[in-house]
Design a protein around this motif. Structure first.
Motif, PDB file in Angstrom:
ATOM      1  N   ALA A  54      16.893 -25.433  -7.782  1.00  0.00           N
ATOM      2  CA  ALA A  54      17.203 -24.213  -8.525  1.00  0.00           C
ATOM      3  C   ALA A  54      17.078 -23.009  -7.607  1.00  0.00           C
ATOM      4  O   ALA A  54      16.243 -22.985  -6.691  1.00  0.00           O
ATOM      5  CB  ALA A  54      16.269 -24.061  -9.724  1.00  0.00           C
ATOM      6  N   SER A  55      17.903 -22.014  -7.846  1.00  0.00           N
ATOM      7  CA  SER A  55      17.879 -20.784  -7.060  1.00  0.00           C
ATOM      8  C   SER A  55      16.621 -19.981  -7.388  1.00  0.00           C
ATOM      9  O   SER A  55      15.930 -20.258  -8.377  1.00  0.00           O
ATOM     10  CB  SER A  55      19.122 -19.958  -7.382  1.00  0.00           C
ATOM     11  OG  SER A  55      19.086 -19.536  -8.745  1.00  0.00           O
ATOM     12  N   PRO A  56      16.306 -18.966  -6.581  1.00  0.00           N
ATOM     13  CA  PRO A  56      15.122 -18.148  -6.871  1.00  0.00           C
ATOM     14  C   PRO A  56      15.123 -17.525  -8.257  1.00  0.00           C
ATOM     15  O   PRO A  56      14.055 -17.297  -8.835  1.00  0.00           O
ATOM     16  CB  PRO A  56      15.161 -17.080  -5.776  1.00  0.00           C
ATOM     17  CG  PRO A  56      15.865 -17.737  -4.635  1.00  0.00           C
ATOM     18  CD  PRO A  56      16.915 -18.607  -5.281  1.00  0.00           C
ATOM     19  N   ASP A  57      16.309 -17.267  -8.825  1.00  0.00           N
ATOM     20  CA  ASP A  57      16.366 -16.669 -10.163  1.00  0.00           C
ATOM     21  C   ASP A  57      16.484 -17.717 -11.268  1.00  0.00           C
ATOM     22  O   ASP A  57      16.704 -17.371 -12.434  1.00  0.00           O
ATOM     23  CB  ASP A  57      17.489 -15.647 -10.265  1.00  0.00           C
ATOM     24  CG  ASP A  57      18.877 -16.272 -10.082  1.00  0.00           C
ATOM     25  OD1 ASP A  57      18.950 -17.485  -9.791  1.00  0.00           O
ATOM     26  OD2 ASP A  57      19.877 -15.547 -10.219  1.00  0.00           O
ATOM     27  N   GLY A  58      16.354 -18.994 -10.927  1.00  0.00           N
ATOM     28  CA  GLY A  58      16.285 -20.027 -11.951  1.00  0.00           C
ATOM     29  C   GLY A  58      17.590 -20.696 -12.302  1.00  0.00           C
ATOM     30  O   GLY A  58      17.660 -21.415 -13.308  1.00  0.00           O
ATOM     31  N   GLN A  59      18.619 -20.542 -11.512  1.00  0.00           N
ATOM     32  CA  GLN A  59      19.891 -21.218 -11.770  1.00  0.00           C
ATOM     33  C   GLN A  59      19.900 -22.565 -11.045  1.00  0.00           C
ATOM     34  O   GLN A  59      19.652 -22.607  -9.830  1.00  0.00           O
ATOM     35  CB  GLN A  59      21.061 -20.370 -11.256  1.00  0.00           C
ATOM     36  CG  GLN A  59      21.127 -18.965 -11.829  1.00  0.00           C
ATOM     37  CD  GLN A  59      21.775 -18.943 -13.205  1.00  0.00           C
ATOM     38  OE1 GLN A  59      22.311 -19.927 -13.666  1.00  0.00           O
ATOM     39  NE2 GLN A  59      21.722 -17.784 -13.846  1.00  0.00           N
ATOM     40  N   VAL A  60      20.172 -23.655 -11.763  1.00  0.00           N
ATOM     41  CA  VAL A  60      20.252 -24.960 -11.107  1.00  0.00           C
ATOM     42  C   VAL A  60      21.479 -24.978 -10.209  1.00  0.00           C
ATOM     43  O   VAL A  60      22.613 -24.781 -10.662  1.00  0.00           O
ATOM     44  CB  VAL A  60      20.317 -26.103 -12.137  1.00  0.00           C
ATOM     45  CG1 VAL A  60      20.591 -27.436 -11.431  1.00  0.00           C
ATOM     46  CG2 VAL A  60      19.001 -26.188 -12.910  1.00  0.00           C
ATOM     47  N   LEU A  61      21.249 -25.214  -8.920  1.00  0.00           N
ATOM     48  CA  LEU A  61      22.324 -25.193  -7.934  1.00  0.00           C
ATOM     49  C   LEU A  61      22.970 -26.558  -7.766  1.00  0.00           C
ATOM     50  O   LEU A  61      24.181 -26.665  -7.613  1.00  0.00           O
ATOM     51  CB  LEU A  61      21.784 -24.717  -6.583  1.00  0.00           C
ATOM     52  CG  LEU A  61      21.177 -23.314  -6.562  1.00  0.00           C
ATOM     53  CD1 LEU A  61      20.590 -23.017  -5.180  1.00  0.00           C
ATOM     54  CD2 LEU A  61      22.220 -22.267  -6.927  1.00  0.00           C
ATOM     55  N   ARG A  62      22.171 -27.607  -7.791  1.00  0.00           N
ATOM     56  CA  ARG A  62      22.708 -28.958  -7.622  1.00  0.00           C
ATOM     57  C   ARG A  62      21.711 -29.977  -8.138  1.00  0.00           C
ATOM     58  O   ARG A  62      20.494 -29.747  -8.146  1.00  0.00           O
ATOM     59  CB  ARG A  62      23.055 -29.246  -6.157  1.00  0.00           C
ATOM     60  CG  ARG A  62      21.904 -29.107  -5.188  1.00  0.00           C
ATOM     61  CD  ARG A  62      22.379 -29.276  -3.741  1.00  0.00           C
ATOM     62  NE  ARG A  62      21.294 -29.086  -2.787  1.00  0.00           N
ATOM     63  CZ  ARG A  62      20.929 -27.916  -2.285  1.00  0.00           C
ATOM     64  NH1 ARG A  62      21.569 -26.823  -2.661  1.00  0.00           N
ATOM     65  NH2 ARG A  62      19.942 -27.834  -1.424  1.00  0.00           N
ATOM     66  N   SER A  63      22.245 -31.113  -8.563  1.00  0.00           N
ATOM     67  CA  SER A  63      21.457 -32.250  -9.038  1.00  0.00           C
ATOM     68  C   SER A  63      22.106 -33.506  -8.479  1.00  0.00           C
ATOM     69  O   SER A  63      23.310 -33.709  -8.654  1.00  0.00           O
ATOM     70  CB  SER A  63      21.443 -32.308 -10.574  1.00  0.00           C
ATOM     71  OG  SER A  63      20.886 -31.130 -11.119  1.00  0.00           O
ATOM     72  N   ARG A  64      21.311 -34.344  -7.808  1.00  0.00           N
ATOM     73  CA  ARG A  64      21.854 -35.530  -7.165  1.00  0.00           C
ATOM     74  C   ARG A  64      20.950 -36.735  -7.409  1.00  0.00           C
ATOM     75  O   ARG A  64      19.734 -36.654  -7.247  1.00  0.00           O
ATOM     76  CB  ARG A  64      21.975 -35.305  -5.655  1.00  0.00           C
ATOM     77  CG  ARG A  64      22.950 -34.215  -5.249  1.00  0.00           C
ATOM     78  CD  ARG A  64      24.392 -34.610  -5.492  1.00  0.00           C
ATOM     79  NE  ARG A  64      25.325 -33.593  -5.006  1.00  0.00           N
ATOM     80  CZ  ARG A  64      25.761 -32.567  -5.717  1.00  0.00           C
ATOM     81  NH1 ARG A  64      25.352 -32.420  -6.976  1.00  0.00           N
ATOM     82  NH2 ARG A  64      26.605 -31.692  -5.209  1.00  0.00           N
ATOM     83  N   GLU A  65      21.570 -37.859  -7.763  1.00  0.00           N
ATOM     84  CA  GLU A  65      20.831 -39.116  -7.836  1.00  0.00           C
ATOM     85  C   GLU A  65      20.463 -39.553  -6.421  1.00  0.00           C
ATOM     86  O   GLU A  65      21.278 -39.448  -5.499  1.00  0.00           O
ATOM     87  CB  GLU A  65      21.679 -40.180  -8.514  1.00  0.00           C
ATOM     88  CG  GLU A  65      20.987 -41.528  -8.632  1.00  0.00           C
ATOM     89  CD  GLU A  65      21.848 -42.574  -9.295  1.00  0.00           C
ATOM     90  OE1 GLU A  65      21.511 -43.778  -9.191  1.00  0.00           O
ATOM     91  OE2 GLU A  65      22.872 -42.195  -9.918  1.00  0.00           O
TER      92      GLU A  65
END
Length: 458
Positions: free
Chosen positions: A174-185
């Motif tokens: 997640a970015s510093p402001d709380g936005q999920v940037l990426r999710s990977r298995e």
């Protein structure tokens, strides 16, 4: 009266929520301590005896400091569906909102989040009231570890979801402001229990120990020690495409519940440090957690400090025990997360026979020495949290905050200790209005970190 160890002594739950103001302070609170010390642990409602310590409902305890004063203490249950009896498993599958929310509490992106690794986080207000389940604006559809890592340089928050069923491991950023940037298995992961992990400047480090999913376990926490489960360290490059490059290295049998830190040394090797237990230590700890008869058992029996050095070029791992004390809850100056640190702090427990008292420990990794701050019989300090001093230049220039449960006085106090020298008297002592049960994890939240630039993200 219950005989469950996690409902007695230092761990006896409190039965209500209170607020107290203008707390008595001995000494002088440093002016830079403007914020909240918030701690979390399991505190089932009166009349409820969970089958495992980890199944108890979460309760947060907060102490508000500002301008040299201790303005308030308050404690609040985290009001999740599980607090009212909602089951985790439903006909539709796991309910990620039916959380105990009783393992940790952090701040990220201006939000306070109460965490339990099997569920979604729960957002709290600055006054510790429950807002509700938080899913990063719909981007988080899995559980979230109770031990996320915020990179002190980039401000990114790394966390993971672990499951006994495929996919066994998902890494999130997640970015510093709380936005999920990426999710990977993460390929190659197994059903082994994964509680904590680490980051370095260029890698993410996962540990799989000799504890794995077992549907026959009846405590409500479906994991057991297994000699057939290989212990491994997974090293994954950070950034896009890193998951596909993960490498797994087998290590000796054991289980590391918490890690102190990891970093890349001058030769590019990955150095990982944290307490670890063997089969006997795990079983004695488990016996305490489920309330099985075991004279002298402690919640962290047999836990010893270890170091793993992963040579990515040679494809080898060297491991060593670095100290003989029974320790847990390792902490560092968080400005050094993912980078080489000199100082490390931990809580030492009675030995494997239950003999001895609790002690705070400071390790100097450069000199190989340790400093001890022993506590008397009937006193249990919490995990020590480091807060930098306003004008501090050194890594240990700052304060350690710990909350002490004192059975002798049926009371608790928060200590502000000089992190540079544990032999010095406390800088300040804040007397709390009640005995606070022994807690698991928590955070110091400076006032500046609670600004919320995007209040509608939830």
């Amino acid at each position: 009266m219950t005989s469950k160890p996690y409902l007695t002594g230092h761990y006896t739950p409190v039965a209500d929520e209170i607020t107290a103001t203008d707390l008595r302070v001995e000494g002088s609170l440093p002016p830079e301590l403007s914020g909240r010390l918030i701690r979390n642990s399991h505190n089932p409602k009166p009349g409820i005896t969970p089958t495992h310590w980890f199944k108890g409902s979460g309760m947060v305890h907060g102490i508000r400091l500002r301008e040299g004063r201790a303005e308030w203490y308050r404690n609040r249950w985290v009001h999740t569906p599980a607090l009212e009896g909602a089951p985790y498993l439903t006909e539709q599958g796991p309910d990620l909102t039916a959380s105990t929310a009783g393992t940790h509490v952090i701040e990220h992106g201006g939000r306070l989040l109460a965490l339990c690794e099997a569920n979604l986080p729960f957002e709290l207000t600055a006054d510790l009231d429950t807002v509700g389940a938080y899913d990063f604006g719909g981007r988080l559809t899995s559980a979230m570890t109770a031990h996320p890592k915020e990179d002190p340089v980039t401000g990114e928050l790394h966390f993971f979801a672990s499951s006994p069923f495929p996919p066994h491991l998902i890494h999130h950023v997640a970015s510093p402001d709380g936005q999920v940037l990426r999710s990977r298995e993460v390929p190659g992961a197994s059903a082994a229990l994964k509680h904590d992990f680490a980051i370095t400047e260029h890698h993410v480090v996962f540990l799989e120990g000799s504890v794995t999913f077992d549907h026959a376990e009846q405590s409500g926490i479906p994991y057991r020690w297994s000699d057939a489960q290989a212990s491994r360290i997974g090293v994954m490059p950070r950034g896009e495409g890193g998951a596909e490059q993960v490498r797994w290295f087998e290590i000796g049998q054991g289980y590391a519940m918490h890690l102190a830190n990891a970093y890349e040394d001058a030769r590019g090797r990955i150095v990982v440090e944290g307490p670890s237990v063997g089969r006997a230590g795990w079983q004695r700890s488990w016996n305490w957690w489920v309330g099985a008869p075991d004279r002298g058992a402690e919640p962290n029996s047999g836990s010893r400090s270890r170091r793993w050095t992963v040579d990515l070029t040679a494809g080898t791992v060297r491991e060593e025990q670095t100290d003989d004390l029974t320790v847990e809850f390792p902490t560092i100056n968080d400005d050094f997360i993912g980078r080489e640190h000199r100082y490390q702090y931990a809580l030492s427990f009675p030995d494997d026979l239950g003999i001895g008292n609790h002690t705070l420990v400071k390790y100097d990794r450069s000199t190989g020495t340790r400093q001890l701050l022993p506590f008397g019989t009937g006193q249990l300090p919490s995990e020590a949290l480091f807060v930098p001093a306003a004008q501090g230049a050194g890594e240990d220039a700052g304060y350690l905050l710990t909350v002490v449960s004192d059975l002798n006085a049926d009371a608790s106090r928060m200590l502000v200790l000089d992190a540079s020298d544990l032999t010095l008297p406390p800088v300040a002592t804040v007397h709390l209005p009640r005995r606070v049960p022994a807690m698991i994890h928590g955070s110091w939240i400076p006032d500046a970190d609670l600004a919320r630039p995007d209040a509608d993200l939830r």
